[in-house]
Design an enzyme around this catalytic site. Structure first.
Site, PDB file in Angstrom:
ATOM      1  N   ARG A  56      45.595   4.652 -24.959  1.00  0.00           N
ATOM      2  CA  ARG A  56      45.963   4.579 -26.389  1.00  0.00           C
ATOM      3  C   ARG A  56      46.621   5.955 -26.612  1.00  0.00           C
ATOM      4  O   ARG A  56      47.481   5.974 -27.524  1.00  0.00           O
ATOM      5  CB  ARG A  56      44.824   4.322 -27.125  1.00  0.00           C
ATOM      6  CG  ARG A  56      44.787   4.412 -28.552  1.00  0.00           C
ATOM      7  CD  ARG A  56      43.909   3.456 -29.397  1.00  0.00           C
ATOM      8  NE  ARG A  56      42.339   3.833 -29.191  1.00  0.00           N
ATOM      9  CZ  ARG A  56      41.789   4.965 -29.441  1.00  0.00           C
ATOM     10  NH1 ARG A  56      42.364   5.592 -30.297  1.00  0.00           N
ATOM     11  NH2 ARG A  56      40.563   5.155 -29.403  1.00  0.00           N
ATOM     12  N   TYR A 109      64.850  -5.789 -43.934  1.00  0.00           N
ATOM     13  CA  TYR A 109      63.859  -6.546 -42.912  1.00  0.00           C
ATOM     14  C   TYR A 109      62.923  -7.016 -43.839  1.00  0.00           C
ATOM     15  O   TYR A 109      62.044  -6.037 -44.542  1.00  0.00           O
ATOM     16  CB  TYR A 109      63.474  -5.940 -41.797  1.00  0.00           C
ATOM     17  CG  TYR A 109      62.540  -6.700 -41.127  1.00  0.00           C
ATOM     18  CD1 TYR A 109      62.579  -7.975 -40.784  1.00  0.00           C
ATOM     19  CD2 TYR A 109      61.357  -5.942 -40.601  1.00  0.00           C
ATOM     20  CE1 TYR A 109      61.536  -8.660 -39.967  1.00  0.00           C
ATOM     21  CE2 TYR A 109      60.496  -6.660 -39.819  1.00  0.00           C
ATOM     22  CZ  TYR A 109      60.480  -7.874 -39.475  1.00  0.00           C
ATOM     23  OH  TYR A 109      59.573  -8.646 -38.885  1.00  0.00           O
ATOM     24  N   ASP A 181      65.983   2.688 -39.709  1.00  0.00           N
ATOM     25  CA  ASP A 181      65.791   1.724 -38.525  1.00  0.00           C
ATOM     26  C   ASP A 181      67.026   1.312 -37.783  1.00  0.00           C
ATOM     27  O   ASP A 181      67.847   0.741 -38.327  1.00  0.00           O
ATOM     28  CB  ASP A 181      65.007   0.296 -39.184  1.00  0.00           C
ATOM     29  CG  ASP A 181      64.583  -0.742 -38.512  1.00  0.00           C
ATOM     30  OD1 ASP A 181      65.217  -0.693 -37.413  1.00  0.00           O
ATOM     31  OD2 ASP A 181      64.015  -1.585 -39.019  1.00  0.00           O
ATOM     32  N   LYS A 206      64.129  -6.294 -29.744  1.00  0.00           N
ATOM     33  CA  LYS A 206      65.499  -6.666 -29.814  1.00  0.00           C
ATOM     34  C   LYS A 206      66.268  -6.284 -28.844  1.00  0.00           C
ATOM     35  O   LYS A 206      65.984  -6.690 -27.707  1.00  0.00           O
ATOM     36  CB  LYS A 206      65.808  -6.307 -31.395  1.00  0.00           C
ATOM     37  CG  LYS A 206      64.778  -6.499 -32.405  1.00  0.00           C
ATOM     38  CD  LYS A 206      64.209  -7.893 -32.618  1.00  0.00           C
ATOM     39  CE  LYS A 206      62.895  -7.834 -33.658  1.00  0.00           C
ATOM     40  NZ  LYS A 206      62.350  -9.290 -33.633  1.00  0.00           N
TER      41      LYS A 206
HETATM   42  C1  LIG Z   1      65.450  -4.524 -38.257  1.00  0.00           C
HETATM   43  C2  LIG Z   1      64.001  -4.854 -37.894  1.00  0.00           C
HETATM   44  N1  LIG Z   1      63.154  -3.876 -37.727  1.00  0.00           N
HETATM   45  C3  LIG Z   1      61.886  -4.114 -37.364  1.00  0.00           C
HETATM   46  C4  LIG Z   1      61.270  -5.177 -36.949  1.00  0.00           C
HETATM   47  C5  LIG Z   1      60.040  -5.577 -36.557  1.00  0.00           C
HETATM   48  O1  LIG Z   1      59.965  -5.462 -35.437  1.00  0.00           O
HETATM   49  P1  LIG Z   1      58.727  -6.137 -34.418  1.00  0.00           P
HETATM   50  O2  LIG Z   1      58.667  -7.492 -34.703  1.00  0.00           O
HETATM   51  O3  LIG Z   1      58.997  -5.686 -33.035  1.00  0.00           O
HETATM   52  O4  LIG Z   1      57.593  -5.703 -34.999  1.00  0.00           O
HETATM   53  C6  LIG Z   1      62.522  -6.353 -36.864  1.00  0.00           C
HETATM   54  C7  LIG Z   1      61.830  -7.727 -36.665  1.00  0.00           C
HETATM   55  O5  LIG Z   1      62.509  -8.675 -36.627  1.00  0.00           O
HETATM   56  C8  LIG Z   1      63.566  -6.138 -37.587  1.00  0.00           C
HETATM   57  O6  LIG Z   1      64.736  -7.010 -37.552  1.00  0.00           O
END
Ligand SMILES: Cc1ncc(COP(=O)(O)O)c(C=O)c1O
Length: 393
Positions: A56, A109, A181, A206
């Site tokens: 962890r 998001y 992000d 992704k």
């Molecule tokens: C732009 C973006 N940031 C963060 C996330 C969150 O990622 P996770 O599903 O791995 O928690 C997503 C998920 O679709 C996303 O599209």
């Protein structure tokens, strides 16, 4: 001589000493590590000496991925997490406390909207949602409680491109940090830190993983900020898993190739959908009609604009449902950034937290489809998606 059970456990626990480095990073599938003495454990738990104590806190497979991500984003350090959401949570909770404010894009998001509602609001952390592509709106939202501005390099799902450099300059004049992000672009397309951002977040799920087979996230930046995020990860239990870290490392090796193909395919598909029957609008940063096309072409590597596009179908929600029932090559699923083309309907999935007005404010409607273009053959994708978009039953 010890009994069979004792010998079996000892014999099967001996990690090999490998004189030749393996070509791939092994999966260190262990929760804990043997200590020589109490001091060693205390120092490892405090990150006062190199090594690992408990997974962890850290793990060699995680560490390999962290080093790779830091290098590819041009940063000192990284911490990998259980998901992109765990990474976002670690960033906001390591920087904000009760009374502080975060500025977030209106087109963001849906998970960020959920994080604000579920965690930040009840922690006394305020937020302001503005159109972050309009720097004047960002400027007007900054006040003496603002600590952090959140951006998405390419927004989910409307593909708005952030002017990271201008917003970072503005933020720094006010002593405010910028977190980006970078999931939709990936480090192969853009490095936000090189444009002045302070922290980068990824959903490794992704493009970095790239094969729809892992869930993971990362926080990347200066060593002290990453250490603060790691503290949240350790204490909230949002750590990555060794197998997921291994898959993400494997994905990184082909990221550049995949992003080239995603970008080329997406440009061709966006061009074919633009003006096709049933399609009111196509949003793709590689198209000259995109509001931030010039910014994208100036800042994205090698003219790549990634694989994400948004289509506005002119028949609203019903048209969207028909589109989903017609696709044969693309897959109706809620993720993105993978080798296969994935189509989703944000109003009922990733952005279900948003009401009608919030959807409109984020540049979406019930007829908006999010398309994550894969690396299949371009002609098959064009036939599938243009055919699915046609009007009528
Ligand atoms: C732009 C973006 N940031 C963060 C996330 C969150 O990622 P996770 O599903 O791995 O928690 C997503 C998920 O679709 C996303 O599209």
């Amino acid at each position: 001589m010890p009994g069979f059970s004792t010998r079996a456990i000892r014999a099967a626990s001996r990690a090999p000493d490998v004189p030749q480095p393996p070509v791939n990073v092994p999966i260190y599938q262990t929760s804990t590590f043997e200590m020589a003495d109490a001091d060693e454990l205390a120092e490892l738990l405090g990150f006062e000496r190199p090594g690992h104590s408990y997974s962890r806190y850290s793990n060699p497979t995680h560490a390999a991925l962290e080093e790779a991500l830091a290098e590819l984003e041009g940063a000192d350090a990284a911490v990998v997490t259980a998901s992109g959401m765990a990474a976002m949570h670690a960033v906001v909770l390591s920087l904000l406390r009760s009374g502080d404010e975060i500025i977030a894009p209106r087109a963001v998001y849906g998970g960020m909207v959920g994080l604000i509602a579920a965690i930040l609001e009840r922690s006394g952390i305020g937020h302001r949602s503005v159109d972050t592509t309009d720097v004047a709106q960002v400027q007007a939202a900054v006040n003496d409680r603002t600590r952090l501005i959140w951006l998405e390099t390419i927004s989910n799902p409307t593909t708005a491109v952030a002017d990271i450099e201008t917003v970072s300059n503005l933020a720094h004049e006010h002593g405010v940090l910028v977190a980006v992000d970078n999931t939709f672009a990936s480090p192969a397309v853009l490095n936000p830190l090189s444009l002045g951002a302070d922290i980068v977040v990824h959903s490794l799920t992704k493009y970095i993983g790239g094969h729809s087979d892992l869930i993971g996230g990362a926080v990347i930046g200066a060593a002290d900020r990453v250490a603060a995020a790691r503290k949240v990860v350790i204490n909230a239990g949002g750590n990555a898993a060794p197998f997921e870290a291994f898959l993400a490392l494997r994905g990184l090796k082909t990221l550049a190739l995949r992003m080239e193909r995603h970008s080329a395919n997406a440009l061709a598909v966006a061009g074919a959908l633009d003006g096709a029957p049933g399609v009111a609008r196509v949003l793709y940063p590689g198209l000259a009609s995109h509001p931030q096309h010039e910014l994208a072409m100036r800042t994205f590597r090698n003219g790549m604009a990634g694989g994400m596009l948004a289509i506005e179908l002119d028949g609203g929600r019903e048209h969207g449902e028909r589109f989903l029932s017609r696709i044969r090559v693309a897959v109706h699923a809620t993720s993105l950034g993978s080798v296969e083309t994935l189509v989703s309907h944000p109003a009922s999935s990733s952005h279900r937290q948003l009401g009608k007005d919030e959807l409109a404010a984020a540049g979406m409607s019930a007829g908006t489809m999010r398309v994550s273009i894969g690396i299949e053959d371009e002609a098959d994708l064009i036939e599938d998606l243009v055919g699915a978009a046609r009007p009528g039953t």
